[in-house]
Design a protein around this motif. Sequence first.
Motif, PDB file in Angstrom:
ATOM      1  N   LEU A 202       0.828  -1.212   0.000  1.00  0.00           N
ATOM      2  CA  LEU A 202       0.000   0.000   0.000  1.00  0.00           C
ATOM      3  C   LEU A 202       0.857   1.256   0.000  1.00  0.00           C
ATOM      4  O   LEU A 202       0.521   2.243  -0.659  1.00  0.00           O
ATOM      5  CB  LEU A 202      -0.933  -0.011   1.216  1.00  0.00           C
ATOM      6  N   GLY A 203       1.963   1.242   0.710  1.00  0.00           N
ATOM      7  CA  GLY A 203       2.874   2.377   0.712  1.00  0.00           C
ATOM      8  C   GLY A 203       3.520   2.591  -0.645  1.00  0.00           C
ATOM      9  O   GLY A 203       3.701   3.725  -1.091  1.00  0.00           O
ATOM     10  N   THR A 204       3.858   1.502  -1.316  1.00  0.00           N
ATOM     11  CA  THR A 204       4.439   1.602  -2.653  1.00  0.00           C
ATOM     12  C   THR A 204       3.433   2.161  -3.642  1.00  0.00           C
ATOM     13  O   THR A 204       3.766   3.020  -4.464  1.00  0.00           O
ATOM     14  CB  THR A 204       4.928   0.215  -3.118  1.00  0.00           C
ATOM     15  N   ILE A 205       2.197   1.696  -3.565  1.00  0.00           N
ATOM     16  CA  ILE A 205       1.149   2.201  -4.466  1.00  0.00           C
ATOM     17  C   ILE A 205       0.893   3.686  -4.206  1.00  0.00           C
ATOM     18  O   ILE A 205       0.852   4.491  -5.139  1.00  0.00           O
ATOM     19  CB  ILE A 205      -0.146   1.382  -4.301  1.00  0.00           C
ATOM     20  N   GLY A 206       0.736   4.057  -2.945  1.00  0.00           N
ATOM     21  CA  GLY A 206       0.506   5.460  -2.603  1.00  0.00           C
ATOM     22  C   GLY A 206       1.676   6.349  -2.976  1.00  0.00           C
ATOM     23  O   GLY A 206       1.490   7.472  -3.464  1.00  0.00           O
ATOM     24  N   GLY A 207       2.885   5.853  -2.775  1.00  0.00           N
ATOM     25  CA  GLY A 207       4.071   6.622  -3.143  1.00  0.00           C
ATOM     26  C   GLY A 207       4.174   6.841  -4.636  1.00  0.00           C
ATOM     27  O   GLY A 207       4.570   7.913  -5.090  1.00  0.00           O
ATOM     28  N   ASN A 208       3.806   5.848  -5.418  1.00  0.00           N
ATOM     29  CA  ASN A 208       3.852   5.991  -6.873  1.00  0.00           C
ATOM     30  C   ASN A 208       2.757   6.917  -7.389  1.00  0.00           C
ATOM     31  O   ASN A 208       2.965   7.634  -8.362  1.00  0.00           O
ATOM     32  CB  ASN A 208       3.759   4.627  -7.564  1.00  0.00           C
ATOM     33  N   ILE A 209       1.608   6.893  -6.746  1.00  0.00           N
ATOM     34  CA  ILE A 209       0.523   7.778  -7.177  1.00  0.00           C
ATOM     35  C   ILE A 209       0.918   9.231  -6.946  1.00  0.00           C
ATOM     36  O   ILE A 209       0.649  10.107  -7.770  1.00  0.00           O
ATOM     37  CB  ILE A 209      -0.788   7.421  -6.460  1.00  0.00           C
ATOM     38  N   LEU A 210       1.562   9.500  -5.812  1.00  0.00           N
ATOM     39  CA  LEU A 210       1.954  10.867  -5.479  1.00  0.00           C
ATOM     40  C   LEU A 210       3.318  11.262  -6.026  1.00  0.00           C
ATOM     41  O   LEU A 210       3.746  12.399  -5.874  1.00  0.00           O
ATOM     42  CB  LEU A 210       1.955  11.049  -3.957  1.00  0.00           C
TER      43      LEU A 210
ATOM     44  N   VAL B 235       0.721   2.138 -12.343  1.00  0.00           N
ATOM     45  CA  VAL B 235       0.282   3.480 -11.957  1.00  0.00           C
ATOM     46  C   VAL B 235       0.537   4.465 -13.088  1.00  0.00           C
ATOM     47  O   VAL B 235      -0.305   5.310 -13.397  1.00  0.00           O
ATOM     48  CB  VAL B 235       0.973   3.929 -10.649  1.00  0.00           C
TER      49      VAL B 235
END
Length: 85
Positions: free
Chosen positions: A5-13, A67
């Motif tokens: 989840l941190g990787t997904i959120g980091g890539n989105i932002l 992403v």
Amino acid sequence: MLEILGTIGGNILSLPGILGLAVGMMTRQLWLAATMGAVIGILETLAFAHWTFARVEPMELIIGVLVGVCASSIGCLIRQKGATV
């Protein structure tokens, strides 16, 4: 689970999300936008791995590409819809 989840959120932002959206808004061809988003996802992952494929985690690369493709496709659809209004 939190790492994913941190990787997904980091890539989105990060670059694939924001730059992918901006690059997708520069074209009206969906396939071109998706391709450019995938390239941005690969380049961002390589940049944070110090340009060495040995340091690239496969899950981070997959998430970065997905992403990038999704963000650039959304940017392309925003351009298409905004042009018809």
